[in-house]
Design a protein around this motif. Sequence first.
Motif, PDB file in Angstrom:
ATOM      1  N   SER A 189      37.187  69.187  31.471  1.00  0.00           N
ATOM      2  CA  SER A 189      36.067  69.299  31.207  1.00  0.00           C
ATOM      3  C   SER A 189      35.645  68.041  31.368  1.00  0.00           C
ATOM      4  O   SER A 189      34.349  67.793  30.725  1.00  0.00           O
TER       5      SER A 189
ATOM      6  N   HIS B 170      30.869  62.665  31.665  1.00  0.00           N
ATOM      7  CA  HIS B 170      30.601  63.666  32.079  1.00  0.00           C
ATOM      8  C   HIS B 170      31.477  64.972  30.970  1.00  0.00           C
ATOM      9  O   HIS B 170      32.366  64.473  31.177  1.00  0.00           O
TER      10      HIS B 170
ATOM     11  N   GLU C 131      31.650  68.753  30.259  1.00  0.00           N
ATOM     12  CA  GLU C 131      31.191  70.040  31.130  1.00  0.00           C
ATOM     13  C   GLU C 131      32.455  70.790  29.899  1.00  0.00           C
ATOM     14  O   GLU C 131      33.452  71.012  30.281  1.00  0.00           O
TER      15      GLU C 131
ATOM     16  N   ARG D  28      25.911  69.706  30.040  1.00  0.00           N
ATOM     17  CA  ARG D  28      26.783  70.394  30.430  1.00  0.00           C
ATOM     18  C   ARG D  28      27.836  71.015  29.592  1.00  0.00           C
ATOM     19  O   ARG D  28      28.352  72.114  30.145  1.00  0.00           O
ATOM     20  N   ALA D  29      27.580  70.239  28.533  1.00  0.00           N
ATOM     21  CA  ALA D  29      28.765  70.797  27.629  1.00  0.00           C
ATOM     22  C   ALA D  29      28.442  71.829  26.803  1.00  0.00           C
ATOM     23  O   ALA D  29      27.667  72.269  26.005  1.00  0.00           O
TER      24      ALA D  29
END
Length: 86
Positions: free
Chosen positions: A2, A11, A13, A40-41
């Motif tokens: 991720s 990022h 995610e 977006r985590a």
Amino acid sequence: MSVRVDGMTIHIEGNSPVEDAEPLLSALQRMPDATVDLSRATRLHSASVQILRALAPPTVGSPSDPFQASFVFPLLSISDGRKELV
């Protein structure tokens, strides 16, 4: 995995398991001025949280997990004398 690097932004995610801590650390060591985007985590393992706290990169966003958003990630905005953590 991720953890994704795009330019000078790292990022994170979705759910980030313990296996993502090493790639996160490596990315931050290669790019110490990078920003970490958590928008977006979903949830981060405590190992990743510890890396973010120790290396203190600028962060944007917060994970969607209510506990982490409310109780863990406010710790990243506390200055510890080295530099501002947000």
